[in-house]
Scaffold this motif. Structure first.
Motif, mmCIF file in Angstrom:
data_model
loop_
_atom_site.group_PDB
_atom_site.id
_atom_site.type_symbol
_atom_site.label_atom_id
_atom_site.label_comp_id
_atom_site.label_asym_id
_atom_site.label_seq_id
_atom_site.Cartn_x
_atom_site.Cartn_y
_atom_site.Cartn_z
ATOM 1 N N LEU A 73 7.661 21.158 57.392
ATOM 2 C CA LEU A 73 6.754 20.111 57.855
ATOM 3 C C LEU A 73 7.187 19.593 59.225
ATOM 4 N N GLN A 74 8.491 19.422 59.411
ATOM 5 C CA GLN A 74 8.988 18.994 60.721
ATOM 6 C C GLN A 74 8.643 20.016 61.799
ATOM 7 N N LEU A 75 8.837 21.304 61.485
ATOM 8 C CA LEU A 75 8.468 22.346 62.449
ATOM 9 C C LEU A 75 6.970 22.318 62.729
ATOM 10 N N HIS A 76 6.185 22.149 61.690
ATOM 11 C CA HIS A 76 4.727 22.111 61.832
ATOM 12 C C HIS A 76 4.283 20.953 62.729
ATOM 13 N N GLU A 77 4.960 19.831 62.610
ATOM 14 C CA GLU A 77 4.583 18.641 63.374
ATOM 15 C C GLU A 77 5.215 18.589 64.762
ATOM 16 N N THR A 78 6.063 19.545 65.088
ATOM 17 C CA THR A 78 6.701 19.581 66.397
ATOM 18 C C THR A 78 5.756 20.244 67.397
ATOM 19 N N PRO A 79 5.407 19.515 68.463
ATOM 20 C CA PRO A 79 4.514 20.110 69.462
ATOM 21 C C PRO A 79 5.125 21.391 70.045
ATOM 22 N N ASP A 80 4.275 22.336 70.327
ATOM 23 C CA ASP A 80 4.656 23.605 70.958
ATOM 24 C C ASP A 80 5.509 24.512 70.079
ATOM 25 N N VAL A 81 5.544 24.253 68.776
ATOM 26 C CA VAL A 81 6.218 25.155 67.844
ATOM 27 C C VAL A 81 5.173 25.704 66.888
ATOM 28 N N ASN A 82 5.149 27.007 66.773
ATOM 29 C CA ASN A 82 4.264 27.687 65.833
ATOM 30 C C ASN A 82 5.142 28.440 64.846
ATOM 31 N N VAL A 95 -0.076 43.046 44.264
ATOM 32 C CA VAL A 95 0.519 42.011 43.417
ATOM 33 C C VAL A 95 1.131 40.909 44.279
ATOM 34 N N THR A 96 1.920 41.306 45.270
ATOM 35 C CA THR A 96 2.705 40.323 46.006
ATOM 36 C C THR A 96 1.876 39.465 46.950
ATOM 37 N N PHE A 97 0.926 40.057 47.650
ATOM 38 C CA PHE A 97 0.204 39.267 48.653
ATOM 39 C C PHE A 97 -0.539 38.076 48.048
ATOM 40 N N PRO A 98 -1.391 38.282 47.023
ATOM 41 C CA PRO A 98 -2.078 37.108 46.455
ATOM 42 C C PRO A 98 -1.110 36.073 45.869
ATOM 43 N N ALA A 99 -0.032 36.557 45.243
ATOM 44 C CA ALA A 99 0.932 35.635 44.646
ATOM 45 C C ALA A 99 1.659 34.833 45.722
ATOM 46 N N LYS A 100 2.136 35.513 46.758
ATOM 47 C CA LYS A 100 2.849 34.823 47.826
ATOM 48 C C LYS A 100 1.924 33.842 48.549
ATOM 49 N N TRP A 101 0.691 34.250 48.799
ATOM 50 C CA TRP A 101 -0.250 33.368 49.488
ATOM 51 C C TRP A 101 -0.526 32.119 48.649
ATOM 52 N N ALA A 102 -0.722 32.285 47.342
ATOM 53 C CA ALA A 102 -0.978 31.147 46.457
ATOM 54 C C ALA A 102 0.208 30.187 46.469
ATOM 55 N N TRP A 103 1.424 30.739 46.431
ATOM 56 C CA TRP A 103 2.613 29.898 46.455
ATOM 57 C C TRP A 103 2.725 29.139 47.777
ATOM 58 N N LEU A 104 2.499 29.837 48.884
ATOM 59 C CA LEU A 104 2.541 29.175 50.194
ATOM 60 C C LEU A 104 1.530 28.042 50.266
ATOM 61 N N PHE A 108 3.064 24.690 51.097
ATOM 62 C CA PHE A 108 2.919 24.558 52.548
ATOM 63 C C PHE A 108 1.438 24.719 52.911
ATOM 64 N N PRO A 109 0.595 23.777 52.477
ATOM 65 C CA PRO A 109 -0.852 23.960 52.620
ATOM 66 C C PRO A 109 -1.346 24.018 54.065
ATOM 67 N N TRP A 110 -0.529 23.650 55.014
ATOM 68 C CA TRP A 110 -0.929 23.712 56.415
ATOM 69 C C TRP A 110 -0.806 25.119 56.994
ATOM 70 N N ILE A 111 -0.171 26.035 56.271
ATOM 71 C CA ILE A 111 -0.068 27.418 56.745
ATOM 72 C C ILE A 111 -1.459 28.051 56.718
ATOM 73 N N GLU A 112 -1.865 28.611 57.831
ATOM 74 C CA GLU A 112 -3.175 29.265 57.967
ATOM 75 C C GLU A 112 -3.029 30.754 57.659
ATOM 76 N N PRO A 113 -4.112 31.397 57.218
ATOM 77 C CA PRO A 113 -4.030 32.842 56.911
ATOM 78 C C PRO A 113 -3.467 33.684 58.051
ATOM 79 N N GLN A 114 -3.820 33.370 59.282
ATOM 80 C CA GLN A 114 -3.327 34.146 60.424
ATOM 81 C C GLN A 114 -1.838 33.935 60.682
#
Length: 165
Positions: A73-82, A95-104, A108-114
């Motif tokens: 969250l700190q990294l997410h809120e830091t300007p100029d850090v992606n 198996v792994t992709f849908p599971a990992k995405w659901a967990w993220l 970490f709901p601010w994580i975008e698909p890209q």
């Protein structure tokens, strides 16, 4: 200030893979594994290992490591850090992709698909800083990204005697 991109590994850095793997391995009839030292997954009962790798719960069962959410969250809120999540697809991306995405998305709901990169060869992904727990991935990444920086998160199950020196 220029944009800084951090490549954050998921399993072993954000997600306690060891706890989830051991839980499932024992649930399927295997002996508890010692993740406090280097593990040779090839010496385990391979029928059980295959079952574990093909169970979506392997990537969804556990809570993040302590402080992982606050640091992200700190990294997410830091300007100029992606922050991009760089994770291995494991043995079955179906198996792994849908599971990992659901967990993220849960933690970490601010994580975008890209911002989720699933790759067998992380060294081909250019970021300014790689945060990783597997020495082999760091070695390959540093070789291919000489201007980048890498940060090792030590997990005993990834460190053979040679890598501990």
């Amino acid at each position: 200030m220029a944009l800084v991109t951090v490549g954050m590994d998921m399993d072993g850095v954000l997600y306690p893979f060891d706890l989830a793997f051991n839980r499932l391995y024992m649930m399927y009839g295997g002996e508890e594994q010692n993740f406090d030292s280097w593990l040779d997954f090839g010496k385990m009962d391979q029928d059980i290992v295959v079952k574990v790798w093909n169970t979506p719960e392997l990537f969804t069962w556990a809570e993040p490591y302590a402080d992982a959410v606050s640091v992200m969250l700190q990294l997410h809120e830091t300007p100029d850090v992606n922050v991009v999540i760089m994770t291995n697809p494991g043995r079955s991306i179906e198996v792994t992709f849908p599971a990992k995405w659901a967990w993220l998305q849960k933690w970490f709901p601010w994580i975008e698909p890209q911002d989720m990169i699933v790759a067998y060869h992380k060294e081909l992904v250019h970021v300014d800083l790689l945060v990783e727990d597997f020495p082999g991935n760091i070695k390959k990444w540093v070789r291919e990204n000489p201007t980048g920086r890498a940060m090792m998160v030590e997990r005993p199950w990834n460190l053979s005697e040679v890598e501990r020196l």
